[in-house]
Design an enzyme around this catalytic site. Sequence first.
Site, PDB file in Angstrom:
ATOM      1  N   ALA A   1       6.379 -12.339   0.973  1.00  0.00           N
ATOM      2  CA  ALA A   1       5.295 -11.839   1.833  1.00  0.00           C
ATOM      3  C   ALA A   1       4.058 -12.708   1.690  1.00  0.00           C
ATOM      4  CB  ALA A   1       4.920 -10.401   1.449  1.00  0.00           C
ATOM      5  N   GLN A   2       3.230 -12.679   2.730  1.00  0.00           N
ATOM      6  CA  GLN A   2       1.838 -13.109   2.583  1.00  0.00           C
ATOM      7  C   GLN A   2       1.172 -11.852   2.017  1.00  0.00           C
ATOM      8  OE1 GLN A   2      -1.402 -13.570   2.018  1.00  0.00           O
ATOM      9  NE2 GLN A   2      -1.901 -12.623   3.988  1.00  0.00           N
TER      10      GLN A   2
ATOM     11  N   TYR B   1      -2.599  -7.073   7.048  1.00  0.00           N
ATOM     12  CA  TYR B   1      -1.522  -7.009   6.041  1.00  0.00           C
ATOM     13  C   TYR B   1      -0.850  -5.642   6.093  1.00  0.00           C
ATOM     14  CZ  TYR B   1       0.641  -6.323   1.445  1.00  0.00           C
ATOM     15  OH  TYR B   1       1.526  -6.013   0.428  1.00  0.00           O
TER      16      TYR B   1
ATOM     17  N   GLU C   1      -0.928   0.069   0.405  1.00  0.00           N
ATOM     18  CA  GLU C   1      -1.956  -0.394   1.346  1.00  0.00           C
ATOM     19  C   GLU C   1      -1.764   0.262   2.717  1.00  0.00           C
ATOM     20  OE1 GLU C   1      -4.338  -2.326   0.145  1.00  0.00           O
ATOM     21  OE2 GLU C   1      -5.371  -2.875   1.976  1.00  0.00           O
TER      22      GLU C   1
ATOM     23  N   THR D   1       4.217  -0.823   0.626  1.00  0.00           N
ATOM     24  CA  THR D   1       2.983  -0.864  -0.158  1.00  0.00           C
ATOM     25  C   THR D   1       2.055   0.326   0.098  1.00  0.00           C
ATOM     26  OG1 THR D   1       0.859  -2.028  -0.295  1.00  0.00           O
ATOM     27  CG2 THR D   1       2.150  -2.463   1.655  1.00  0.00           C
TER      28      THR D   1
ATOM     29  N   LYS E   1       3.002  -4.626   7.158  1.00  0.00           N
ATOM     30  CA  LYS E   1       3.906  -3.964   6.208  1.00  0.00           C
ATOM     31  C   LYS E   1       4.369  -2.606   6.747  1.00  0.00           C
ATOM     32  CE  LYS E   1       4.454  -6.481   2.390  1.00  0.00           C
ATOM     33  NZ  LYS E   1       5.722  -6.711   1.690  1.00  0.00           N
TER      34      LYS E   1
HETATM   35  P1  NAP Z   1       3.233 -12.652  -4.707  1.00  0.00           P
HETATM   36  O1  NAP Z   1       3.060 -12.960  -6.175  1.00  0.00           O
HETATM   37  O2  NAP Z   1       2.174 -13.069  -3.776  1.00  0.00           O
HETATM   38  O3  NAP Z   1       4.633 -13.297  -4.253  1.00  0.00           O
HETATM   39  C1  NAP Z   1       4.971 -13.409  -2.889  1.00  0.00           C
HETATM   40  C2  NAP Z   1       6.229 -14.226  -2.763  1.00  0.00           C
HETATM   41  O4  NAP Z   1       6.570 -14.363  -1.371  1.00  0.00           O
HETATM   42  C3  NAP Z   1       6.095 -15.660  -3.306  1.00  0.00           C
HETATM   43  O5  NAP Z   1       7.284 -15.988  -3.992  1.00  0.00           O
HETATM   44  C4  NAP Z   1       5.965 -16.494  -2.048  1.00  0.00           C
HETATM   45  O6  NAP Z   1       6.414 -17.823  -2.185  1.00  0.00           O
HETATM   46  C5  NAP Z   1       6.896 -15.719  -1.116  1.00  0.00           C
HETATM   47  N1  NAP Z   1       6.703 -16.075   0.297  1.00  0.00           N
HETATM   48  C6  NAP Z   1       5.524 -16.042   0.990  1.00  0.00           C
HETATM   49  N2  NAP Z   1       5.735 -16.429   2.261  1.00  0.00           N
HETATM   50  C7  NAP Z   1       7.049 -16.728   2.379  1.00  0.00           C
HETATM   51  C8  NAP Z   1       7.865 -17.192   3.445  1.00  0.00           C
HETATM   52  N3  NAP Z   1       7.340 -17.428   4.657  1.00  0.00           N
HETATM   53  N4  NAP Z   1       9.201 -17.378   3.229  1.00  0.00           N
HETATM   54  C9  NAP Z   1       9.722 -17.141   2.007  1.00  0.00           C
HETATM   55  N5  NAP Z   1       8.993 -16.701   0.946  1.00  0.00           N
HETATM   56  C10 NAP Z   1       7.678 -16.498   1.128  1.00  0.00           C
HETATM   57  O7  NAP Z   1       3.456 -11.089  -4.511  1.00  0.00           O
HETATM   58  P2  NAP Z   1       3.930  -9.968  -5.568  1.00  0.00           P
HETATM   59  O8  NAP Z   1       2.719  -9.357  -6.158  1.00  0.00           O
HETATM   60  O9  NAP Z   1       5.000 -10.510  -6.412  1.00  0.00           O
HETATM   61  O10 NAP Z   1       4.505  -8.876  -4.557  1.00  0.00           O
HETATM   62  C11 NAP Z   1       5.874  -8.887  -4.156  1.00  0.00           C
HETATM   63  C12 NAP Z   1       6.044  -8.074  -2.902  1.00  0.00           C
HETATM   64  O11 NAP Z   1       5.616  -6.730  -3.120  1.00  0.00           O
HETATM   65  C13 NAP Z   1       5.224  -8.566  -1.712  1.00  0.00           C
HETATM   66  O12 NAP Z   1       5.990  -8.311  -0.554  1.00  0.00           O
HETATM   67  C14 NAP Z   1       3.985  -7.675  -1.719  1.00  0.00           C
HETATM   68  O13 NAP Z   1       3.445  -7.586  -0.420  1.00  0.00           O
HETATM   69  C15 NAP Z   1       4.592  -6.370  -2.194  1.00  0.00           C
HETATM   70  N6  NAP Z   1       3.702  -5.475  -2.933  1.00  0.00           N
HETATM   71  C16 NAP Z   1       3.026  -5.916  -4.027  1.00  0.00           C
HETATM   72  C17 NAP Z   1       2.240  -5.037  -4.742  1.00  0.00           C
HETATM   73  C18 NAP Z   1       1.476  -5.477  -5.961  1.00  0.00           C
HETATM   74  O14 NAP Z   1       0.570  -4.761  -6.379  1.00  0.00           O
HETATM   75  N7  NAP Z   1       1.838  -6.599  -6.574  1.00  0.00           N
HETATM   76  C19 NAP Z   1       2.160  -3.679  -4.337  1.00  0.00           C
HETATM   77  C20 NAP Z   1       2.878  -3.268  -3.230  1.00  0.00           C
HETATM   78  C21 NAP Z   1       3.668  -4.160  -2.540  1.00  0.00           C
HETATM   79  P3  NAP Z   1       5.428 -19.060  -2.529  1.00  0.00           P
HETATM   80  O15 NAP Z   1       5.445 -19.170  -4.025  1.00  0.00           O
HETATM   81  O16 NAP Z   1       6.070 -20.182  -1.825  1.00  0.00           O
HETATM   82  O17 NAP Z   1       4.071 -18.699  -1.985  1.00  0.00           O
HETATM   83  N1  GDD Z   2      -9.201  -9.819  -4.604  1.00  0.00           N
HETATM   84  C1  GDD Z   2     -10.425  -9.330  -4.843  1.00  0.00           C
HETATM   85  N2  GDD Z   2     -11.403 -10.178  -5.245  1.00  0.00           N
HETATM   86  N3  GDD Z   2     -10.639  -8.016  -4.644  1.00  0.00           N
HETATM   87  C2  GDD Z   2     -11.866  -7.532  -4.944  1.00  0.00           C
HETATM   88  C3  GDD Z   2     -12.907  -8.345  -5.385  1.00  0.00           C
HETATM   89  C4  GDD Z   2     -12.676  -9.746  -5.535  1.00  0.00           C
HETATM   90  O1  GDD Z   2     -13.547 -10.514  -5.910  1.00  0.00           O
HETATM   91  N4  GDD Z   2     -13.994  -7.562  -5.603  1.00  0.00           N
HETATM   92  C5  GDD Z   2     -13.648  -6.311  -5.297  1.00  0.00           C
HETATM   93  N5  GDD Z   2     -12.350  -6.281  -4.882  1.00  0.00           N
HETATM   94  C6  GDD Z   2     -11.642  -5.090  -4.402  1.00  0.00           C
HETATM   95  C7  GDD Z   2     -10.963  -5.263  -3.048  1.00  0.00           C
HETATM   96  O2  GDD Z   2     -11.927  -5.132  -1.993  1.00  0.00           O
HETATM   97  C8  GDD Z   2      -9.961  -4.121  -3.090  1.00  0.00           C
HETATM   98  O3  GDD Z   2     -10.586  -2.914  -2.699  1.00  0.00           O
HETATM   99  C9  GDD Z   2      -9.591  -4.025  -4.583  1.00  0.00           C
HETATM  100  O4  GDD Z   2     -10.581  -4.791  -5.291  1.00  0.00           O
HETATM  101  C10 GDD Z   2      -8.206  -4.577  -4.930  1.00  0.00           C
HETATM  102  O5  GDD Z   2      -8.084  -5.852  -4.349  1.00  0.00           O
HETATM  103  P1  GDD Z   2      -6.824  -6.810  -4.712  1.00  0.00           P
HETATM  104  O6  GDD Z   2      -6.689  -6.951  -6.176  1.00  0.00           O
HETATM  105  O7  GDD Z   2      -6.991  -8.058  -3.896  1.00  0.00           O
HETATM  106  O8  GDD Z   2      -5.571  -5.950  -4.266  1.00  0.00           O
HETATM  107  P2  GDD Z   2      -5.283  -5.109  -2.926  1.00  0.00           P
HETATM  108  O9  GDD Z   2      -5.341  -3.662  -3.296  1.00  0.00           O
HETATM  109  O10 GDD Z   2      -6.096  -5.571  -1.790  1.00  0.00           O
HETATM  110  O11 GDD Z   2      -3.777  -5.530  -2.601  1.00  0.00           O
HETATM  111  C11 GDD Z   2      -2.772  -5.561  -3.645  1.00  0.00           C
HETATM  112  O12 GDD Z   2      -2.172  -4.296  -3.763  1.00  0.00           O
HETATM  113  C12 GDD Z   2      -1.464  -3.841  -2.596  1.00  0.00           C
HETATM  114  C13 GDD Z   2      -0.890  -2.458  -2.938  1.00  0.00           C
HETATM  115  O13 GDD Z   2      -1.854  -1.490  -2.709  1.00  0.00           O
HETATM  116  C14 GDD Z   2      -1.770  -6.646  -3.258  1.00  0.00           C
HETATM  117  O14 GDD Z   2      -0.887  -6.852  -4.332  1.00  0.00           O
HETATM  118  C15 GDD Z   2      -0.972  -6.242  -2.024  1.00  0.00           C
HETATM  119  O15 GDD Z   2       0.070  -7.194  -1.803  1.00  0.00           O
HETATM  120  C16 GDD Z   2      -0.363  -4.853  -2.286  1.00  0.00           C
HETATM  121  O16 GDD Z   2       0.380  -4.429  -1.167  1.00  0.00           O
END
Ligand code: NAP
Ligand code: GDD
Length: 343
Positions: free
Chosen positions: A82-83, A149, A127, A125, A153
């Site tokens: 994902a992006q 985003y 989100e 997610t 999703k």
């Molecule tokens: P991440 O660290 O940003 O990893 C995203 C992965 O997707 C990377 O391996 C990236 O590859 C790959 N990717 C991006 N664009 C692609 C494309 N066009 N084709 C193939 N691969 C691609 O994210 P994560 O935190 O591990 O999260 C994993 C999944 O869970 C994501 O779908 C995210 O949206 C979802 N999610 C995450 C959280 C969280 O808190 N971490 C919560 C809810 C859902 P590159 O290395 O090439 O960029």
């Molecule tokens: N990144 C970032 N940077 N966030 C900030 C900052 C900053 O300097 N300051 C405050 N925040 C606030 C954001 O506005 C948001 O409300 C919160 O911190 C969390 O931001 P992120 O850590 O960027 O995560 P996210 O909640 O937007 O998204 C992550 O969690 C989602 C699940 O709820 C990502 O992992 C998504 O891929 C995932 O789906």
Amino acid sequence: MAKVLITGISGQDGAFLARGLLEKGHEVYGAMRRGSTSKTGRLNELGIRDKINYCTLEVTEFANVQNVLNEIRPDQIYNLAAQSFVADSFQFPHYTSDVNYMGVLNILEAMRILKLDTKLYQASTSEMYGDVLEKPQTEKTPFNPLSPYAVSKLGAHSLVVNYRQAYDMFATSGILFNHESELRGLEFVTRKITSWLAEIKLQGKDALPLGNLSSVRDWGYAPEYTDMMIKMLEHDKPDDFVISTNTEYTVRDFLFMAAQEVGFDLHSEGEGLEEKCFDRKTGKLIAYVDPRYFRASDVVYLRGDNTKAQEMLGWKPEILAPEIARRMAIYDLKKAALNTPGL
Ligand code: NAP
Ligand code: GDD
């Protein structure tokens, strides 16, 4: 032993999931898109880089997805590609939709056309709850997305439900709340905080600019969450599950907890745009609000009710935000001491 394909294996979750699957004796195929530099840093960090069968996959290319699935014919697919950075989705809404929505459609269509009897895990997610309509959020809480985003999703989430109903596919979505770790990307707020604080402490870096300090998240520990992904596909039927800790902390709370581990005792002065965080011992400015990090629209409250996962999957989160902040800060202090850039 199952043949398992992970898309997005180079990311935080991909690495922990691969380790969990290997520990269970599964054969792991890791799909990566091409890049000009190595993407195996996290897998290397976990000591599993050479235990994975790699393939090149670009989820936005249907023919490529179909070819890869046809070649591997996996028993299970975990679609983590994902992006994933919400802030960037405002800059790149089309691209975000291509990867996060069309990418999922490509996988589902390839599975359907190839008549694969494959179990699919989709990374949904919290989100998607956006401007939340209920506190805490459950599988039944209506979605109300606030970013490109989240919209992408939610579209993918709906596709998975539809393909499950229409074609009787084993397609499960995990609605995962934020989960963090030492391997978290540097742009996400938790890792931005711990890596930056460590560099202030050991390398004299300038103060840390942050956006909305009052935003509330339900932060869990990524390796525990990837273990739950495995449990979701081991479950006897496909479904949607909230994975969360049912706790809440602000970004400010996380900053203060991480700062303590790094050796700063913070207090805040001022409000809103004027808020600044100083170290009590030295009077030094450590963090401040910078409007460049505000989002066009921000999700300001997330807290997940994990009752369904507790009852049906035996979910019990062990590691909560204070311990996560501690672990991440310790890791980043080590990195800063060695002067090695973070993953
Ligand atoms: P991440 O660290 O940003 O990893 C995203 C992965 O997707 C990377 O391996 C990236 O590859 C790959 N990717 C991006 N664009 C692609 C494309 N066009 N084709 C193939 N691969 C691609 O994210 P994560 O935190 O591990 O999260 C994993 C999944 O869970 C994501 O779908 C995210 O949206 C979802 N999610 C995450 C959280 C969280 O808190 N971490 C919560 C809810 C859902 P590159 O290395 O090439 O960029
Ligand atoms: N990144 C970032 N940077 N966030 C900030 C900052 C900053 O300097 N300051 C405050 N925040 C606030 C954001 O506005 C948001 O409300 C919160 O911190 C969390 O931001 P992120 O850590 O960027 O995560 P996210 O909640 O937007 O998204 C992550 O969690 C989602 C699940 O709820 C990502 O992992 C998504 O891929 C995932 O789906």
